[in-house]
Design an enzyme around this catalytic site. Structure first.
Site, mmCIF file in Angstrom:
data_model
loop_
_atom_site.group_PDB
_atom_site.id
_atom_site.type_symbol
_atom_site.label_atom_id
_atom_site.label_comp_id
_atom_site.label_asym_id
_atom_site.label_seq_id
_atom_site.Cartn_x
_atom_site.Cartn_y
_atom_site.Cartn_z
ATOM 1 N N LYS A 75 0.702 -1.010 -0.057
ATOM 2 C CA LYS A 75 -0.125 -0.222 -0.024
ATOM 3 C C LYS A 75 0.717 1.173 -0.043
ATOM 4 O O LYS A 75 0.434 2.231 -0.561
ATOM 5 C CB LYS A 75 -0.948 -0.149 1.137
ATOM 6 C CG LYS A 75 -1.922 -0.781 1.037
ATOM 7 C CD LYS A 75 -3.159 -0.863 2.345
ATOM 8 C CE LYS A 75 -4.098 -1.913 2.254
ATOM 9 N NZ LYS A 75 -5.042 -1.723 3.172
ATOM 10 N N ASP A 111 -10.298 2.559 2.171
ATOM 11 C CA ASP A 111 -10.380 2.128 3.492
ATOM 12 C C ASP A 111 -10.959 3.173 4.648
ATOM 13 O O ASP A 111 -12.008 2.783 4.901
ATOM 14 C CB ASP A 111 -9.049 1.764 3.889
ATOM 15 C CG ASP A 111 -8.435 0.547 3.561
ATOM 16 O OD1 ASP A 111 -9.143 -0.510 3.027
ATOM 17 O OD2 ASP A 111 -7.143 0.330 3.351
#
Length: 290
Positions: A75, A111
């Site tokens: 990420k 997220d």
């Protein structure tokens, strides 16, 4: 006969074989009448180092992918290989969705928006004066930012690694977030409005409770990030003690729904996706998923 709109997307990460993301995305794509294909790029199976994620991004760009989802441990490592970042991705320093737009690779983070949307749906009226968050890892950082945007007055971040908790608070802003030692959980939760759990405890590979059960009380709401199983030991115990609860499926579905919109420009049916997730979780082996 007209051809269907086609989208090819993928997931990049380590150990992602059990991921339910492909099925969740492909089912929603089919419901929209799309030719929607979701592929896995498991760097462990491919023998690719996490630092070489840029090669996968370039391969997907060349092959006409609509985008990629990105999970652990890529990420942060994917960021140098992108052309631009969304405000959320830039603020969090992490990307979980890459969209290819006119040849450019744009990094997003769904997220945070996923947790926010799930929270607004599942716990819309709970008090937010003081919230305790357990866990300051990758998912925890996104959740913490979401909680502050949701209007939490004071967020206390608790992690077994004090340096990680301190780093999270420094990124969030010490005016609204503070770090605390796990030993202080009894006093913190006694006065808190809510508890957010963002550690792996409760997954099949990490069974059990992340804290003593007697710290849960009826005036405390409890939100979970773990979503496989949907009912963790923490949620089961919290409900037994009269707490309002939110399972981790909400964040999982809404982050996927946001990514689906970024890939296709279409608005998914989140009720349908929640039902699909419940079905998929019930029929799949209980392993870590992205």
């Amino acid at each position: 006969m007209t051809s269907r709109e086609r989208h090819v997307v993928g997931l990049v990460g380590a150990g992602i074989g059990p991921s339910l993301s492909p099925a969740l995305h492909e089912r929603e794509g089919a419901a929209h009448g799309l030719d929607y294909s979701y592929r896995r790029f498991d760097i462990t199976r491919l023998g690719v180092a996490p630092s070489e994620v840029g090669g996968i991004v370039e391969e997907a760009r060349r092959n006409g992918f609509s985008g990629l989802n990105v999970t652990h441990p890529c990420k942060q490592l994917v960021i140098p290989h992108l052309d631009a970042l969304s405000p959320d991705a830039e603020a969090l320093g992490a990307v979980n969705t890459v969209v290819f737009d006119g040849g450019r690779a744009i990094g997003h983070n769904t997220d945070k928006s996923g947790f926010s949307a799930g929270f607004r749906r599942g716990l819309p009226t709970v008090p937010r004066g003081h919230v305790v968050q357990l866990g300051a890892g990758g998912a925890g950082i996104a959740v913490a930012h979401a909680l502050l945007e949701l209007g939490v007055g004071t967020l206390t971040v608790v992690d077994v690694d004090p340096d990680r908790a301190a780093a999270a608070v420094a990124a969030l802003g010490p005016d609204r977030a503070v770090a605390a030692d796990p030993a202080r959980l009894p006093e913190l939760l006694d006065a808190a409005d809510g508890l957010v759990h963002a550690t792996p405890v409760g997954m099949a590979a990490h069974p059990g409770l992340p804290l003593p059960a007697d710290l849960l009380h009826p005036h405390l709401w409890v939100a979970e990030v773990v979503y496989r199983p949907l009912e963790t030991a923490l949620l089961r115990e919290a409900r037994r003690r009269g707490c309002r609860t939110l399972d981790g499926g909400a964040m999982a579905v809404f982050q996927a729904a946001h990514a689906f919109t970024l890939f296709t420009g279409r608005e998914p049916d989140t009720d349908r996706m929640l039902a699909h997730l419940a079905e998929l979780v019930g029929s799949a082996p209980a392993e870590r998923i992205a």
